[in-house]
Design a protein around this motif. Structure first.
Motif, PDB file in Angstrom:
ATOM      1  N   SER A   5      -8.345   0.517 -13.761  1.00 46.50           N
ATOM      2  CA  SER A   5      -7.262  -0.258 -13.163  1.00 46.50           C
ATOM      3  C   SER A   5      -7.818  -1.338 -12.231  1.00 46.50           C
ATOM      4  CB  SER A   5      -6.323   0.675 -12.396  1.00 46.50           C
ATOM      5  OG  SER A   5      -5.293  -0.051 -11.797  1.00 46.50           O
ATOM      6  N   LEU A   6      -8.862  -0.988 -11.483  1.00 45.20           N
ATOM      7  CA  LEU A   6      -9.501  -1.941 -10.575  1.00 45.20           C
ATOM      8  C   LEU A   6     -10.074  -3.121 -11.360  1.00 45.20           C
ATOM      9  CD1 LEU A   6     -10.329  -2.231  -7.519  1.00 45.20           C
ATOM     10  CD2 LEU A   6     -12.507  -1.218  -8.181  1.00 45.20           C
ATOM     11  N   ALA A  35      -1.316 -18.207  -0.974  1.00 36.19           N
ATOM     12  CA  ALA A  35      -0.662 -17.229  -0.099  1.00 36.19           C
ATOM     13  C   ALA A  35      -0.596 -15.885  -0.820  1.00 36.19           C
ATOM     14  CB  ALA A  35       0.737 -17.698   0.282  1.00 36.19           C
ATOM     15  N   VAL A  36      -0.947 -14.821  -0.119  1.00 37.29           N
ATOM     16  CA  VAL A  36      -0.913 -13.479  -0.706  1.00 37.29           C
ATOM     17  C   VAL A  36       0.491 -13.167  -1.210  1.00 37.29           C
ATOM     18  CG1 VAL A  36      -1.096 -11.005  -0.167  1.00 37.29           C
ATOM     19  CG2 VAL A  36      -2.896 -12.587   0.567  1.00 37.29           C
ATOM     20  N   SER A  37       1.498 -13.550  -0.462  1.00 40.96           N
ATOM     21  CA  SER A  37       2.877 -13.275  -0.893  1.00 40.96           C
ATOM     22  C   SER A  37       3.193 -13.989  -2.206  1.00 40.96           C
ATOM     23  CB  SER A  37       3.876 -13.678   0.194  1.00 40.96           C
ATOM     24  OG  SER A  37       3.748 -15.057   0.497  1.00 40.96           O
ATOM     25  N   ASP A  38       2.716 -15.221  -2.374  1.00 43.65           N
ATOM     26  CA  ASP A  38       2.931 -15.957  -3.627  1.00 43.65           C
ATOM     27  C   ASP A  38       2.190 -15.285  -4.786  1.00 43.65           C
ATOM     28  OD1 ASP A  38       4.421 -17.778  -2.180  1.00 43.65           O
ATOM     29  OD2 ASP A  38       2.874 -19.351  -2.202  1.00 43.65           O
ATOM     30  N   LEU A  39       0.984 -14.825  -4.511  1.00 43.84           N
ATOM     31  CA  LEU A  39       0.206 -14.146  -5.543  1.00 43.84           C
ATOM     32  C   LEU A  39       0.888 -12.855  -5.987  1.00 43.84           C
ATOM     33  CD1 LEU A  39      -2.460 -13.973  -7.202  1.00 43.84           C
ATOM     34  CD2 LEU A  39      -3.340 -12.587  -5.325  1.00 43.84           C
ATOM     35  N   LEU A  40       1.369 -12.077  -5.037  1.00 43.40           N
ATOM     36  CA  LEU A  40       2.048 -10.820  -5.382  1.00 43.40           C
ATOM     37  C   LEU A  40       3.339 -11.083  -6.153  1.00 43.40           C
ATOM     38  CD1 LEU A  40       1.426  -8.790  -2.106  1.00 43.40           C
ATOM     39  CD2 LEU A  40       0.222  -8.591  -4.299  1.00 43.40           C
ATOM     40  N   MET A  48       2.212  -7.665 -13.817  1.00 46.83           N
ATOM     41  CA  MET A  48       0.970  -7.113 -13.295  1.00 46.83           C
ATOM     42  C   MET A  48       1.328  -6.374 -12.008  1.00 46.83           C
ATOM     43  SD  MET A  48      -2.218  -6.384 -13.003  1.00 46.83           S
ATOM     44  CE  MET A  48      -2.829  -7.086 -14.509  1.00 46.83           C
ATOM     45  N   ALA A  49       1.348  -5.060 -12.085  1.00 43.88           N
ATOM     46  CA  ALA A  49       1.667  -4.252 -10.900  1.00 43.88           C
ATOM     47  C   ALA A  49       0.530  -4.402  -9.901  1.00 43.88           C
ATOM     48  CB  ALA A  49       1.842  -2.793 -11.295  1.00 43.88           C
ATOM     49  N   LEU A  50       0.843  -4.977  -8.734  1.00 48.18           N
ATOM     50  CA  LEU A  50      -0.175  -5.234  -7.725  1.00 48.18           C
ATOM     51  C   LEU A  50       0.468  -5.162  -6.346  1.00 48.18           C
ATOM     52  CD1 LEU A  50      -3.178  -6.113  -7.372  1.00 48.18           C
ATOM     53  CD2 LEU A  50      -2.360  -8.474  -7.452  1.00 48.18           C
ATOM     54  N   SER A  51      -0.044  -4.263  -5.514  1.00 53.24           N
ATOM     55  CA  SER A  51       0.447  -4.133  -4.146  1.00 53.24           C
ATOM     56  C   SER A  51      -0.580  -4.740  -3.186  1.00 53.24           C
ATOM     57  CB  SER A  51       0.651  -2.655  -3.798  1.00 53.24           C
ATOM     58  OG  SER A  51      -0.606  -1.989  -3.752  1.00 53.24           O
ATOM     59  N   VAL A  52      -0.193  -4.911  -1.945  1.00 50.20           N
ATOM     60  CA  VAL A  52      -1.117  -5.413  -0.930  1.00 50.20           C
ATOM     61  C   VAL A  52      -2.323  -4.480  -0.828  1.00 50.20           C
ATOM     62  CG1 VAL A  52      -1.412  -5.874   1.540  1.00 50.20           C
ATOM     63  CG2 VAL A  52       0.677  -6.600   0.386  1.00 50.20           C
ATOM     64  N   GLU A  53      -2.079  -3.177  -0.835  1.00 48.89           N
ATOM     65  CA  GLU A  53      -3.162  -2.197  -0.725  1.00 48.89           C
ATOM     66  C   GLU A  53      -4.121  -2.308  -1.914  1.00 48.89           C
ATOM     67  OE1 GLU A  53       0.162  -1.382  -0.512  1.00 48.89           O
ATOM     68  OE2 GLU A  53       0.198  -1.238   1.682  1.00 48.89           O
ATOM     69  N   GLN A  54      -3.569  -2.476  -3.118  1.00 47.79           N
ATOM     70  CA  GLN A  54      -4.422  -2.622  -4.300  1.00 47.79           C
ATOM     71  C   GLN A  54      -5.221  -3.920  -4.247  1.00 47.79           C
ATOM     72  OE1 GLN A  54      -1.291  -2.206  -7.180  1.00 47.79           O
ATOM     73  NE2 GLN A  54      -1.883  -0.085  -7.671  1.00 47.79           N
ATOM     74  N   LEU A  55      -4.581  -4.973  -3.779  1.00 46.60           N
ATOM     75  CA  LEU A  55      -5.262  -6.256  -3.632  1.00 46.60           C
ATOM     76  C   LEU A  55      -6.432  -6.116  -2.648  1.00 46.60           C
ATOM     77  CD1 LEU A  55      -5.214  -9.215  -4.501  1.00 46.60           C
ATOM     78  CD2 LEU A  55      -3.669  -9.660  -2.596  1.00 46.60           C
ATOM     79  N   GLU A  57      -8.065  -3.417  -2.013  1.00 45.87           N
ATOM     80  CA  GLU A  57      -9.089  -2.605  -2.670  1.00 45.87           C
ATOM     81  C   GLU A  57      -9.903  -3.446  -3.653  1.00 45.87           C
ATOM     82  OE1 GLU A  57      -9.532   1.570  -5.202  1.00 45.87           O
ATOM     83  OE2 GLU A  57      -7.561   0.981  -4.431  1.00 45.87           O
ATOM     84  N   VAL A  58      -9.239  -4.302  -4.418  1.00 48.54           N
ATOM     85  CA  VAL A  58      -9.945  -5.167  -5.362  1.00 48.54           C
ATOM     86  C   VAL A  58     -10.906  -6.085  -4.608  1.00 48.54           C
ATOM     87  CG1 VAL A  58      -9.691  -7.086  -6.999  1.00 48.54           C
ATOM     88  CG2 VAL A  58      -8.172  -5.102  -7.162  1.00 48.54           C
ATOM     89  N   VAL A  59     -10.453  -6.673  -3.523  1.00 50.48           N
ATOM     90  CA  VAL A  59     -11.298  -7.581  -2.751  1.00 50.48           C
ATOM     91  C   VAL A  59     -12.485  -6.820  -2.159  1.00 50.48           C
ATOM     92  CG1 VAL A  59     -11.407  -9.084  -0.720  1.00 50.48           C
ATOM     93  CG2 VAL A  59      -9.448  -9.222  -2.274  1.00 50.48           C
ATOM     94  N   ALA A  60     -12.240  -5.655  -1.588  1.00 43.18           N
ATOM     95  CA  ALA A  60     -13.299  -4.882  -0.936  1.00 43.18           C
ATOM     96  C   ALA A  60     -14.289  -4.284  -1.927  1.00 43.18           C
ATOM     97  CB  ALA A  60     -12.680  -3.767  -0.095  1.00 43.18           C
TER      98      ALA A  60
END
Length: 183
Positions: A5-6, A35-40, A48-55, A57-60
Protein backbone atom coordinates in the motif's frame (compact mmCIF):
# COMPACT_ATOMS: atom_id res chain seq x y z
CA UNK A 1 0.05 0.57 6.19
CA UNK A 2 1.37 -2.46 4.34
CA UNK A 3 4.49 -2.11 2.22
CA UNK A 4 2.43 -2.79 -0.91
CA UNK A 5 0.00 0.00 0.00
CA UNK A 6 2.89 2.35 0.82
CA UNK A 7 4.50 1.70 -2.58
CA UNK A 8 1.17 2.19 -4.41
CA UNK A 9 0.55 5.53 -2.70
CA UNK A 10 4.14 6.65 -3.26
CA UNK A 11 3.89 5.86 -6.99
CA UNK A 12 0.60 7.75 -7.20
CA UNK A 13 2.23 10.76 -5.53
CA UNK A 14 5.27 10.60 -7.84
CA UNK A 15 3.10 10.47 -10.91
CA UNK A 16 0.99 13.43 -9.89
CA UNK A 17 3.57 15.62 -8.14
CA UNK A 18 6.35 15.05 -10.69
CA UNK A 19 4.77 14.25 -14.04
CA UNK A 20 1.06 14.91 -14.46
CA UNK A 21 -0.54 17.07 -11.75
CA UNK A 22 -3.16 18.34 -14.21
CA UNK A 23 -4.55 14.80 -14.63
CA UNK A 24 -5.99 14.96 -11.13
CA UNK A 25 -6.79 18.68 -11.15
CA UNK A 26 -3.66 19.93 -9.37
CA UNK A 27 -1.51 22.93 -10.22
CA UNK A 28 2.02 23.11 -8.89
CA UNK A 29 2.74 26.37 -7.12
CA UNK A 30 6.08 28.15 -7.14
CA UNK A 31 8.69 25.75 -5.82
CA UNK A 32 6.63 22.73 -6.91
CA UNK A 33 4.40 22.93 -3.84
CA UNK A 34 0.78 21.75 -3.60
CA UNK A 35 -1.52 22.35 -0.65
CA UNK A 36 -1.96 19.10 1.28
CA UNK A 37 -5.71 19.70 1.41
CA UNK A 38 -5.83 20.04 -2.40
CA UNK A 39 -3.80 16.87 -2.81
CA UNK A 40 -6.07 14.89 -0.48
CA UNK A 41 -9.15 16.21 -2.31
CA UNK A 42 -7.63 15.21 -5.66
CA UNK A 43 -6.81 11.75 -4.30
CA UNK A 44 -10.41 11.28 -3.13
CA UNK A 45 -11.83 12.45 -6.47
CA UNK A 46 -9.57 9.97 -8.25
CA UNK A 47 -10.28 6.92 -6.08
CA UNK A 48 -6.98 6.96 -4.20
CA UNK A 49 -7.67 6.45 -0.50
CA UNK A 50 -5.18 8.73 1.23
CA UNK A 51 -5.32 10.26 4.70
CA UNK A 52 -3.04 12.85 6.28
CA UNK A 53 -1.51 10.10 8.43
CA UNK A 54 -0.85 7.91 5.37
CA UNK A 55 0.65 10.86 3.52
CA UNK A 56 2.97 11.51 6.48
CA UNK A 57 3.97 7.83 6.46
CA UNK A 58 4.73 7.90 2.72
CA UNK A 59 6.87 11.01 3.13
CA UNK A 60 8.72 9.65 6.18
CA UNK A 61 9.22 6.09 4.91
CA UNK A 62 10.00 6.61 1.23
CA UNK A 63 13.42 5.05 0.78
CA UNK A 64 14.47 7.71 -1.73
CA UNK A 65 12.97 10.58 0.26
CA UNK A 66 11.18 11.75 -2.88
CA UNK A 67 8.80 14.11 -1.07
CA UNK A 68 8.97 16.97 1.43
CA UNK A 69 6.49 18.87 3.52
CA UNK A 70 6.69 22.61 4.03
CA UNK A 71 7.79 23.51 7.58
CA UNK A 72 4.15 23.86 8.73
CA UNK A 73 3.14 20.66 6.82
CA UNK A 74 0.43 22.53 4.93
CA UNK A 75 2.12 21.87 1.57
CA UNK A 76 3.95 18.97 -0.08
CA UNK A 77 6.22 18.62 -3.10
CA UNK A 78 8.37 16.14 -4.94
CA UNK A 79 12.03 16.91 -4.27
CA UNK A 80 13.26 16.36 -7.85
CA UNK A 81 12.69 14.28 -10.96
CA UNK A 82 9.95 16.39 -12.51
CA UNK A 83 9.09 16.10 -16.17
CA UNK A 84 6.70 19.07 -15.93
CA UNK A 85 8.00 22.62 -15.82
CA UNK A 86 8.75 23.62 -12.23
CA UNK A 87 11.30 25.82 -10.48
CA UNK A 88 12.21 24.13 -7.20
CA UNK A 89 13.91 27.36 -6.09
CA UNK A 90 17.18 25.62 -5.37
CA UNK A 91 20.27 27.77 -4.93
CA UNK A 92 23.58 26.93 -6.61
CA UNK A 93 25.89 24.92 -4.35
CA UNK A 94 29.56 23.98 -4.40
CA UNK A 95 29.67 20.24 -5.07
CA UNK A 96 32.06 17.73 -3.54
CA UNK A 97 35.16 16.88 -5.57
CA UNK A 98 33.50 13.89 -7.23
CA UNK A 99 29.92 12.71 -7.72
CA UNK A 100 28.57 9.49 -9.17
CA UNK A 101 25.97 8.57 -11.75
CA UNK A 102 24.48 5.10 -12.13
CA UNK A 103 23.06 3.83 -15.40
CA UNK A 104 22.72 0.63 -17.39
CA UNK A 105 25.90 -0.77 -18.96
CA UNK A 106 24.28 -0.60 -22.42
CA UNK A 107 24.52 3.22 -22.20
CA UNK A 108 28.30 3.34 -21.75
CA UNK A 109 29.32 4.10 -25.33
CA UNK A 110 26.77 6.87 -25.96
CA UNK A 111 27.50 8.52 -22.59
CA UNK A 112 31.25 8.52 -23.22
CA UNK A 113 30.53 10.33 -26.50
CA UNK A 114 27.62 12.64 -25.59
CA UNK A 115 27.94 13.02 -21.82
CA UNK A 116 25.07 12.75 -19.36
CA UNK A 117 21.88 14.31 -20.70
CA UNK A 118 18.86 15.21 -18.59
CA UNK A 119 16.42 13.70 -21.09
CA UNK A 120 12.81 14.48 -20.17
CA UNK A 121 13.77 15.63 -16.69
CA UNK A 122 14.93 19.05 -15.57
CA UNK A 123 18.37 17.92 -14.42
CA UNK A 124 20.92 15.14 -14.49
CA UNK A 125 20.78 13.31 -11.14
CA UNK A 126 24.04 12.60 -9.32
CA UNK A 127 24.87 10.89 -6.05
CA UNK A 128 27.59 11.12 -3.44
CA UNK A 129 27.54 7.42 -2.62
CA UNK A 130 28.37 4.34 -4.62
CA UNK A 131 25.53 2.19 -3.28
CA UNK A 132 22.88 4.65 -4.47
CA UNK A 133 24.53 5.00 -7.89
CA UNK A 134 24.66 1.21 -8.31
CA UNK A 135 21.04 0.87 -7.24
CA UNK A 136 19.93 3.50 -9.77
CA UNK A 137 22.03 1.83 -12.47
CA UNK A 138 20.45 -1.52 -11.67
CA UNK A 139 17.04 -0.14 -12.63
CA UNK A 140 18.36 0.19 -16.19
CA UNK A 141 19.95 -3.26 -16.59
CA UNK A 142 23.44 -4.31 -15.57
CA UNK A 143 24.63 -1.38 -13.44
CA UNK A 144 27.48 0.84 -14.54
CA UNK A 145 28.75 3.77 -12.47
CA UNK A 146 30.39 6.90 -13.83
CA UNK A 147 32.59 9.14 -11.73
CA UNK A 148 31.93 12.83 -12.37
CA UNK A 149 34.69 15.41 -11.80
CA UNK A 150 32.27 17.83 -10.14
CA UNK A 151 35.00 20.09 -8.75
CA UNK A 152 36.40 20.75 -12.23
CA UNK A 153 32.92 21.23 -13.70
CA UNK A 154 32.17 23.78 -10.97
CA UNK A 155 35.52 25.52 -11.55
CA UNK A 156 34.60 25.70 -15.24
CA UNK A 157 31.35 27.51 -14.39
CA UNK A 158 28.80 24.72 -14.41
CA UNK A 159 26.19 25.14 -11.66
CA UNK A 160 25.16 22.43 -9.24
CA UNK A 161 22.11 22.23 -7.00
CA UNK A 162 21.20 19.83 -4.25
CA UNK A 163 17.60 18.75 -3.63
CA UNK A 164 16.02 18.39 -0.19
CA UNK A 165 16.78 14.67 -0.24
CA UNK A 166 20.47 15.05 -1.09
CA UNK A 167 20.38 14.35 -4.83
CA UNK A 168 22.87 16.53 -6.69
CA UNK A 169 21.54 18.13 -9.87
CA UNK A 170 23.03 19.84 -12.91
CA UNK A 171 21.87 20.65 -16.43
CA UNK A 172 24.38 18.48 -18.30
CA UNK A 173 27.62 16.59 -17.71
CA UNK A 174 29.95 16.85 -20.71
CA UNK A 175 31.83 13.63 -21.49
CA UNK A 176 35.22 15.18 -20.67
CA UNK A 177 34.26 15.22 -16.96
CA UNK A 178 33.35 11.52 -16.88
CA UNK A 179 35.31 8.38 -16.14
CA UNK A 180 34.21 4.87 -15.33
CA UNK A 181 34.18 4.19 -11.60
CA UNK A 182 36.61 1.36 -10.84
CA UNK A 183 35.29 -1.10 -8.33
Amino acid sequence: MTNESLVKKSKWLSKHLRHSPERVGLTLEEGGWVAVSDLLDAARRNNMALSVEQLEEVVADNDKQRFSFSPDKSKIRANQGHSVEVDLQLLPQQPPEFLLHGTGAQNQESILVSGLLKGRRHHVHLSRDLETARKVGGRHGKPLVFKVDAAQMHADGIEFFVSDNGVWLCEFVPARYLSLHDD
